[in-house]
Every structure is written in structure tokens, then in C-alpha cells.
Design a protein around this motif. Structure first.
Motif, PDB file in Angstrom:
ATOM      1  N   SER A  32     -56.472  -1.122  24.724  1.00  0.00           N
ATOM      2  CA  SER A  32     -55.126   0.016  24.647  1.00  0.00           C
ATOM      3  C   SER A  32     -53.935  -0.015  25.746  1.00  0.00           C
ATOM      4  O   SER A  32     -52.570   0.639  25.498  1.00  0.00           O
ATOM      5  CB  SER A  32     -56.290   1.103  24.918  1.00  0.00           C
ATOM      6  OG  SER A  32     -55.287   1.937  24.946  1.00  0.00           O
ATOM      7  N   ILE A  33     -54.515  -0.236  26.382  1.00  0.00           N
ATOM      8  CA  ILE A  33     -53.634   0.165  27.951  1.00  0.00           C
ATOM      9  C   ILE A  33     -52.486  -0.710  27.716  1.00  0.00           C
ATOM     10  O   ILE A  33     -51.361  -0.794  28.105  1.00  0.00           O
ATOM     11  CB  ILE A  33     -53.792  -0.519  29.224  1.00  0.00           C
ATOM     12  CG1 ILE A  33     -54.883   0.804  29.992  1.00  0.00           C
ATOM     13  CG2 ILE A  33     -52.913  -0.805  30.663  1.00  0.00           C
ATOM     14  CD1 ILE A  33     -56.202   0.629  30.913  1.00  0.00           C
ATOM     15  N   SER A  34     -52.324  -2.354  27.008  1.00  0.00           N
ATOM     16  CA  SER A  34     -51.697  -3.314  26.874  1.00  0.00           C
ATOM     17  C   SER A  34     -50.673  -2.761  26.245  1.00  0.00           C
ATOM     18  O   SER A  34     -49.817  -3.052  26.438  1.00  0.00           O
ATOM     19  CB  SER A  34     -52.291  -4.717  26.870  1.00  0.00           C
ATOM     20  OG  SER A  34     -53.078  -4.940  25.591  1.00  0.00           O
ATOM     21  N   ARG A  35     -51.024  -2.662  24.637  1.00  0.00           N
ATOM     22  CA  ARG A  35     -50.316  -1.751  23.381  1.00  0.00           C
ATOM     23  C   ARG A  35     -49.870  -0.639  24.046  1.00  0.00           C
ATOM     24  O   ARG A  35     -48.738  -0.480  23.294  1.00  0.00           O
ATOM     25  CB  ARG A  35     -51.382  -1.416  22.339  1.00  0.00           C
ATOM     26  CG  ARG A  35     -52.136  -2.797  21.215  1.00  0.00           C
ATOM     27  CD  ARG A  35     -52.140  -1.986  20.382  1.00  0.00           C
ATOM     28  NE  ARG A  35     -53.853  -1.819  21.696  1.00  0.00           N
ATOM     29  CZ  ARG A  35     -55.084  -1.543  20.599  1.00  0.00           C
ATOM     30  NH1 ARG A  35     -54.492  -0.582  20.078  1.00  0.00           N
ATOM     31  NH2 ARG A  35     -56.122  -1.231  21.224  1.00  0.00           N
ATOM     32  N   GLN A  36     -50.130   0.258  25.436  1.00  0.00           N
ATOM     33  CA  GLN A  36     -49.367   1.442  25.625  1.00  0.00           C
ATOM     34  C   GLN A  36     -47.887   0.880  26.039  1.00  0.00           C
ATOM     35  O   GLN A  36     -47.086   1.449  26.223  1.00  0.00           O
ATOM     36  CB  GLN A  36     -50.399   2.125  26.110  1.00  0.00           C
ATOM     37  CG  GLN A  36     -51.307   3.226  25.504  1.00  0.00           C
ATOM     38  CD  GLN A  36     -51.733   3.714  25.801  1.00  0.00           C
ATOM     39  OE1 GLN A  36     -52.079   4.274  26.964  1.00  0.00           O
ATOM     40  NE2 GLN A  36     -52.762   4.641  25.627  1.00  0.00           N
ATOM     41  N   LEU A  37     -48.303  -0.299  27.241  1.00  0.00           N
ATOM     42  CA  LEU A  37     -47.258  -0.398  27.731  1.00  0.00           C
ATOM     43  C   LEU A  37     -46.244  -1.084  27.223  1.00  0.00           C
ATOM     44  O   LEU A  37     -45.183  -1.092  27.247  1.00  0.00           O
ATOM     45  CB  LEU A  37     -47.898  -1.492  28.972  1.00  0.00           C
ATOM     46  CG  LEU A  37     -47.268  -2.593  29.692  1.00  0.00           C
ATOM     47  CD1 LEU A  37     -45.859  -1.413  30.914  1.00  0.00           C
ATOM     48  CD2 LEU A  37     -47.831  -3.528  30.412  1.00  0.00           C
TER      49      LEU A  37
ATOM     50  N   ILE B  37     -40.958  -0.908  24.681  1.00  0.00           N
ATOM     51  CA  ILE B  37     -39.959  -0.573  23.743  1.00  0.00           C
ATOM     52  C   ILE B  37     -39.310   0.272  24.178  1.00  0.00           C
ATOM     53  O   ILE B  37     -38.242   0.543  23.435  1.00  0.00           O
ATOM     54  CB  ILE B  37     -40.923  -1.149  22.266  1.00  0.00           C
ATOM     55  CG1 ILE B  37     -41.077  -2.830  22.449  1.00  0.00           C
ATOM     56  CG2 ILE B  37     -40.061  -1.001  21.277  1.00  0.00           C
ATOM     57  CD1 ILE B  37     -41.928  -3.189  20.956  1.00  0.00           C
ATOM     58  N   VAL B  38     -39.895   1.792  23.902  1.00  0.00           N
ATOM     59  CA  VAL B  38     -38.803   2.792  23.777  1.00  0.00           C
ATOM     60  C   VAL B  38     -38.431   3.526  25.059  1.00  0.00           C
ATOM     61  O   VAL B  38     -37.120   3.453  24.823  1.00  0.00           O
ATOM     62  CB  VAL B  38     -40.185   4.379  23.555  1.00  0.00           C
ATOM     63  CG1 VAL B  38     -39.651   5.437  24.062  1.00  0.00           C
ATOM     64  CG2 VAL B  38     -40.892   4.072  22.424  1.00  0.00           C
ATOM     65  N   ASN B  39     -38.358   2.688  26.141  1.00  0.00           N
ATOM     66  CA  ASN B  39     -37.378   2.082  27.162  1.00  0.00           C
ATOM     67  C   ASN B  39     -36.078   1.307  26.448  1.00  0.00           C
ATOM     68  O   ASN B  39     -35.651   1.731  27.170  1.00  0.00           O
ATOM     69  CB  ASN B  39     -38.151   1.685  28.900  1.00  0.00           C
ATOM     70  CG  ASN B  39     -38.804   3.042  29.617  1.00  0.00           C
ATOM     71  OD1 ASN B  39     -38.753   4.108  28.578  1.00  0.00           O
ATOM     72  ND2 ASN B  39     -39.825   2.674  30.075  1.00  0.00           N
ATOM     73  N   ILE B  40     -36.395   0.228  26.337  1.00  0.00           N
ATOM     74  CA  ILE B  40     -35.523  -0.506  26.109  1.00  0.00           C
ATOM     75  C   ILE B  40     -34.105   0.301  24.574  1.00  0.00           C
ATOM     76  O   ILE B  40     -33.247  -0.019  25.541  1.00  0.00           O
ATOM     77  CB  ILE B  40     -35.990  -1.568  25.301  1.00  0.00           C
ATOM     78  CG1 ILE B  40     -36.673  -2.930  26.511  1.00  0.00           C
ATOM     79  CG2 ILE B  40     -35.020  -2.529  24.853  1.00  0.00           C
ATOM     80  CD1 ILE B  40     -37.138  -3.317  26.366  1.00  0.00           C
TER      81      ILE B  40
ATOM     82  N   SER C 278     -34.093   3.568  24.603  1.00  0.00           N
ATOM     83  CA  SER C 278     -33.768   4.577  24.944  1.00  0.00           C
ATOM     84  C   SER C 278     -32.187   3.963  25.851  1.00  0.00           C
ATOM     85  O   SER C 278     -30.778   4.347  25.335  1.00  0.00           O
ATOM     86  CB  SER C 278     -34.771   6.179  26.025  1.00  0.00           C
ATOM     87  OG  SER C 278     -35.238   5.152  26.986  1.00  0.00           O
ATOM     88  N   SER C 279     -32.915   3.086  26.450  1.00  0.00           N
ATOM     89  CA  SER C 279     -31.614   2.697  27.067  1.00  0.00           C
ATOM     90  C   SER C 279     -30.488   2.475  26.900  1.00  0.00           C
ATOM     91  O   SER C 279     -29.482   1.752  26.817  1.00  0.00           O
ATOM     92  CB  SER C 279     -31.635   1.402  27.972  1.00  0.00           C
ATOM     93  OG  SER C 279     -32.792   1.733  29.160  1.00  0.00           O
ATOM     94  N   LEU C 280     -30.482   0.740  24.812  1.00  0.00           N
ATOM     95  CA  LEU C 280     -29.590   0.509  24.280  1.00  0.00           C
ATOM     96  C   LEU C 280     -29.537   2.047  23.497  1.00  0.00           C
ATOM     97  O   LEU C 280     -27.586   2.447  23.608  1.00  0.00           O
ATOM     98  CB  LEU C 280     -30.028  -0.103  23.319  1.00  0.00           C
ATOM     99  CG  LEU C 280     -30.673  -1.573  23.824  1.00  0.00           C
ATOM    100  CD1 LEU C 280     -31.466  -2.528  22.699  1.00  0.00           C
ATOM    101  CD2 LEU C 280     -29.351  -2.187  24.251  1.00  0.00           C
ATOM    102  N   PHE C 281     -29.699   3.061  22.880  1.00  0.00           N
ATOM    103  CA  PHE C 281     -28.695   4.193  22.864  1.00  0.00           C
ATOM    104  C   PHE C 281     -27.589   4.890  24.000  1.00  0.00           C
ATOM    105  O   PHE C 281     -26.955   5.686  23.550  1.00  0.00           O
ATOM    106  CB  PHE C 281     -30.369   5.171  22.290  1.00  0.00           C
ATOM    107  CG  PHE C 281     -29.215   6.514  21.560  1.00  0.00           C
ATOM    108  CD1 PHE C 281     -29.191   6.620  20.211  1.00  0.00           C
ATOM    109  CD2 PHE C 281     -29.034   7.334  21.577  1.00  0.00           C
ATOM    110  CE1 PHE C 281     -28.521   7.976  19.228  1.00  0.00           C
ATOM    111  CE2 PHE C 281     -29.268   8.890  21.265  1.00  0.00           C
ATOM    112  CZ  PHE C 281     -28.355   8.800  20.186  1.00  0.00           C
ATOM    113  N   SER C 282     -28.670   4.983  24.963  1.00  0.00           N
ATOM    114  CA  SER C 282     -27.314   6.000  25.854  1.00  0.00           C
ATOM    115  C   SER C 282     -26.511   4.737  26.584  1.00  0.00           C
ATOM    116  O   SER C 282     -25.299   6.045  26.338  1.00  0.00           O
ATOM    117  CB  SER C 282     -28.229   5.904  27.117  1.00  0.00           C
ATOM    118  OG  SER C 282     -29.987   6.751  27.076  1.00  0.00           O
ATOM    119  N   LEU C 283     -26.639   3.589  26.576  1.00  0.00           N
ATOM    120  CA  LEU C 283     -25.427   3.128  26.114  1.00  0.00           C
ATOM    121  C   LEU C 283     -24.340   3.149  24.864  1.00  0.00           C
ATOM    122  O   LEU C 283     -23.161   2.998  25.582  1.00  0.00           O
ATOM    123  CB  LEU C 283     -26.171   1.509  26.634  1.00  0.00           C
ATOM    124  CG  LEU C 283     -26.555   0.979  28.111  1.00  0.00           C
ATOM    125  CD1 LEU C 283     -27.327  -0.663  27.618  1.00  0.00           C
ATOM    126  CD2 LEU C 283     -25.379   0.773  28.893  1.00  0.00           C
TER     127      LEU C 283
END
Length: 128
Positions: free
Chosen positions: A75-80, A85-88, A90-95
Motif C-alpha cells: 500500500s505504501i509503495s502504491r501511494q508513493l 505521478i501527481v507531483n510530476i 502538477s509540475s508539468l501543468f504548472s510549467l
């Protein structure tokens, strides 16, 4: 007949009686010993069974805890992975938003109003 302290001793009969009582006491002691030994063996077998049951119970609990740990790790590995993925994304969307913001020309407000008045005046002159 021999006497000790003024008492008559019958050596033969007393020796036989003493020998018989010693045999009986020895037999009784051996039987008591065998009974105690059987009880000790029985108690030790009961203790061994009890310890074996406790060990099996502990092993079962350890197996259950191991399974829970494995599920938590998965579960922890899936959440990580989801977090990364969400951080990547959101970063792409911000860029992309920053690129769009800086790529589009922003005119000052006064120039925009001048352009609108120029367009409207040209539109009126063409229509008349």
C-alpha cells in the motif's frame, strides 16, 4: 537366650520380621517412586503439549502480522507511486501554464484601449 538390658531377644524371629518389613517398605518405596515417575512423565507431556500449542499460536500470530506488513508495504509503495505521478503531473501543468502566460503578449491597458478605439473608428469609416 541372650538378653539386652534385661530383655530377652529372639534373634531369629525378629530378623525375619525386620527383613519382611524392609522388603515391604522397599516395595512400597519402589511403587511410590514408580507412581511419582509416571506422574512426572504425564505432567511433562502435558507441559510439552501446552508449549507446542502456545508455539503454534505464536507462529499463527506472526504469520498474520507478516501478511499485514506485506500489505502495508504494498500500500505504501502504491501511494508513493501515486504521489510521484501527481507531483510530476502538477509540475508539468504548472510549467505549461507558465509557458502559456509568458508566451502570450500582454499589452498594457492603455494600448489595448487605443487599439479598440482605432478598430471601432476604422469600422465606422468603412461602413459609411
Amino acid at each position: 537366650m541372650p538378653t539386652i538390658n534385661g530383655k530377652l531377644i529372639t534373634q531369629g524371629r525378629d530378623c525375619l520380621d525386620t527383613l519382611d518389613t524392609l522388603k515391604q517398605k522397599t516395595t512400597n518405596t519402589m511403587q511410590n517412586f514408580q507412581t511419582l515417575e509416571a506422574q512426572m512423565i504425564n505432567l511433562s507431556q502435558q507441559q510439552e503439549q501446552k508449549y507446542a500449542q502456545e508455539l503454534n499460536t505464536i507462529k499463527n500470530h506472526l504469520n498474520q502480522l507478516d501478511k499485514r506488513c506485506i500489505l502495508l508495504e504494498e500500500s505504501i509503495s502504491r501511494q508513493l507511486v501515486q504521489f510521484i505521478i501527481v507531483n510530476i503531473c502538477s509540475s508539468l501543468f504548472s510549467l505549461f501554464c507558465l509557458w502559456y502566460w509568458f508566451d502570450t503578449p500582454h499589452k498594457p491597458k492603455s494600448q489595448t484601449q487605443l487599439g479598440i478605439s482605432y478598430i471601432t473608428s476604422n469600422f465606422k469609416s468603412h461602413n459609411s
